[in-house]
Each structure stands twice: as C-alpha cells, then as structure tokens.
Design a protein around this motif. Structure first.
Motif, mmCIF file in Angstrom:
data_model
loop_
_atom_site.group_PDB
_atom_site.id
_atom_site.type_symbol
_atom_site.label_atom_id
_atom_site.label_comp_id
_atom_site.label_asym_id
_atom_site.label_seq_id
_atom_site.Cartn_x
_atom_site.Cartn_y
_atom_site.Cartn_z
ATOM 1 N N ASP A 1 6.892 -1.011 5.416
ATOM 2 C CA ASP A 1 8.028 -1.866 5.104
ATOM 3 C C ASP A 1 7.767 -2.604 3.795
ATOM 4 N N ASP A 2 8.813 -3.243 3.274
ATOM 5 C CA ASP A 2 8.693 -3.978 2.014
ATOM 6 C C ASP A 2 7.691 -5.118 2.083
ATOM 7 N N ASP A 3 7.467 -5.670 3.273
ATOM 8 C CA ASP A 3 6.513 -6.778 3.405
ATOM 9 C C ASP A 3 5.103 -6.295 3.756
ATOM 10 N N SER A 4 4.836 -5.003 3.507
ATOM 11 C CA SER A 4 3.529 -4.379 3.749
ATOM 12 C C SER A 4 3.160 -4.296 5.225
ATOM 13 N N ALA A 5 4.160 -4.316 6.089
ATOM 14 C CA ALA A 5 3.935 -4.047 7.509
ATOM 15 C C ALA A 5 4.023 -2.535 7.688
ATOM 16 N N VAL A 6 3.196 -1.997 8.563
ATOM 17 C CA VAL A 6 3.145 -0.543 8.727
ATOM 18 C C VAL A 6 3.398 -0.158 10.180
ATOM 19 N N THR A 7 4.108 0.952 10.339
ATOM 20 C CA THR A 7 4.272 1.586 11.641
ATOM 21 C C THR A 7 3.681 2.978 11.522
ATOM 22 N N ILE A 8 2.785 3.311 12.434
ATOM 23 C CA ILE A 8 2.148 4.627 12.431
ATOM 24 C C ILE A 8 2.635 5.394 13.640
ATOM 25 N N ASP A 9 3.259 6.539 13.383
ATOM 26 C CA ASP A 9 3.630 7.451 14.460
ATOM 27 C C ASP A 9 2.410 8.316 14.723
ATOM 28 N N MET A 10 1.864 8.199 15.928
ATOM 29 C CA MET A 10 0.624 8.897 16.253
ATOM 30 C C MET A 10 0.709 9.445 17.667
ATOM 31 N N THR A 11 -0.015 10.513 17.902
ATOM 32 C CA THR A 11 -0.095 11.090 19.235
ATOM 33 C C THR A 11 -1.556 11.216 19.625
ATOM 34 N N LEU A 12 -1.795 11.737 20.784
ATOM 35 C CA LEU A 12 -3.144 12.008 21.261
ATOM 36 C C LEU A 12 -3.195 13.452 21.734
ATOM 37 N N THR A 13 -4.382 13.968 21.883
ATOM 38 C CA THR A 13 -4.504 15.349 22.369
ATOM 39 C C THR A 13 -4.012 15.460 23.799
ATOM 40 N N SER A 14 -4.001 14.340 24.519
ATOM 41 C CA SER A 14 -3.518 14.301 25.895
ATOM 42 C C SER A 14 -2.909 12.932 26.162
ATOM 43 N N ALA A 15 -1.761 12.919 26.821
ATOM 44 C CA ALA A 15 -1.122 11.643 27.158
ATOM 45 C C ALA A 15 -1.976 10.832 28.130
ATOM 46 N N VAL B 1 -1.898 12.001 13.438
ATOM 47 C CA VAL B 1 -1.005 11.079 12.731
ATOM 48 C C VAL B 1 0.227 11.867 12.301
ATOM 49 N N TYR B 2 1.369 11.521 12.881
ATOM 50 C CA TYR B 2 2.624 12.220 12.584
ATOM 51 C C TYR B 2 3.384 11.586 11.423
ATOM 52 N N GLY B 3 3.172 10.297 11.192
ATOM 53 C CA GLY B 3 3.878 9.642 10.097
ATOM 54 C C GLY B 3 3.375 8.226 9.894
ATOM 55 N N ILE B 4 3.486 7.766 8.645
ATOM 56 C CA ILE B 4 3.117 6.397 8.287
ATOM 57 C C ILE B 4 4.283 5.819 7.512
ATOM 58 N N HIS B 5 4.770 4.664 7.971
ATOM 59 C CA HIS B 5 5.950 4.055 7.377
ATOM 60 C C HIS B 5 5.629 2.617 6.997
ATOM 61 N N PRO C 1 0.831 -1.212 0.000
ATOM 62 C CA PRO C 1 0.000 0.000 0.000
ATOM 63 C C PRO C 1 0.862 1.257 0.000
ATOM 64 N N THR C 2 0.314 2.329 -0.532
ATOM 65 C CA THR C 2 1.015 3.611 -0.508
ATOM 66 C C THR C 2 0.678 4.338 0.785
ATOM 67 N N VAL C 3 1.508 5.301 1.130
ATOM 68 C CA VAL C 3 1.242 6.128 2.304
ATOM 69 C C VAL C 3 -0.088 6.856 2.120
ATOM 70 N N GLU C 4 -0.375 7.267 0.892
ATOM 71 C CA GLU C 4 -1.634 7.962 0.612
ATOM 72 C C GLU C 4 -2.837 7.055 0.860
ATOM 73 N N ASP C 5 -2.727 5.786 0.440
ATOM 74 C CA ASP C 5 -3.817 4.821 0.689
ATOM 75 C C ASP C 5 -4.046 4.634 2.184
ATOM 76 N N LEU C 6 -2.959 4.522 2.925
ATOM 77 C CA LEU C 6 -3.071 4.297 4.364
ATOM 78 C C LEU C 6 -3.567 5.545 5.087
ATOM 79 N N THR C 7 -3.150 6.712 4.619
ATOM 80 C CA THR C 7 -3.641 7.963 5.205
ATOM 81 C C THR C 7 -5.148 8.068 5.008
#
Length: 128
Positions: free
Chosen positions: A61-75, A55-59, A28-34
């Motif tokens: 991997d070659d095997d279509s595994a994704v890591t999403i850097d995300m935050t919340l409005t409050s910890a 959502v701060y970032g979507i990464h 998948p593309t970053v755009e598809d995942l976004t």
C-alpha cells in the motif's frame, strides 16, 4: 478494470501486525520484499518460501503496509506460527504493517517450485 487479487476479498478482515523496527522512509518494492521473504524458511524442508513457490503475491500500500498472499504445502501444516514469525522478522524495517493472507486456491503443487528450489530439493535427495 484492475486485476482482482485474493487479498482484495478479505483485506479488511486480515489482522495487521505492526512490524517493529526502524522507521520506514521509502516505500519498498515488490522485488525488495520478495528478496526479504527468501529469509523465511519452511521449517520442515529447510528451503525458503519463495523458492518453494509458497508466496503467491506481495501487495504494498501507499503507506508501506504489505499484504502477502501465501499458501502452505498442506492446509494442516502445524508450523504456520513459525512461518508467520519468520515473515514479520524478515520484513522488519521494510514495511509499516504486514498481513499474511493464507490462500488455498489454487492449491500448491510442485510445479510452483522455482529452479533454485528444485536444485535445493535435489541436493536433499528429492526427485523433482
């Protein structure tokens, strides 16, 4: 030199969640995942996490595994599990595995909200 992202610092320690669904045939593309992440709605505000700027970032991997850097409005948000469940559901069939890297720096602020998110908040009566 490649840009270091927050998830590089802890990637090996993040618990992957197998996303059950149809077999992933293309990366998948970053755009598809976004776009898929727009189905993840903050339970308190009723606005998707992309337009809220959580959502701060979507990464991907070659095997279509994704890591999403995300935050919340409050910890201290008590609804983290709800957002995680919605995320895995939204990514079903698009990725083989998913991991959310909860990021607290830089802290979230209203400047991260998209124009669409601001319009939605105004419709709810917020002054942004």
């Amino acid at each position: 030199m490649t840009e270091q992202r927050p998830s590089d610092l802890v990637r090996d320690e993040l618990p992957d969640t197998d996303v059950v669904g149809a077999a992933v045939t293309t990366k998948p593309t970053v755009e598809d995942l976004t776009e898929a992440m727009k189905d993840v709605v903050d339970p308190e505000l009723g606005i998707n996490v992309v337009d809220l700027g959580l959502v701060y970032g979507i990464h991907v991997d070659d095997d279509s595994a994704v890591t999403i850097d995300m935050t919340l409005t409050s910890a201290a948000c008590p609804l983290t599990d709800v957002i995680e469940d919605q995320t895995y559901t939204a990514l079903e069939g698009l990725v083989t595995r998913a991991a959310i890297n909860w990021v607290w720096m830089p802290p979230w602020g209203i400047e991260k909200i998209t124009d669409d998110g601001r319009d939605q908040l105004r419709a709810l009566g917020f002054n942004v």
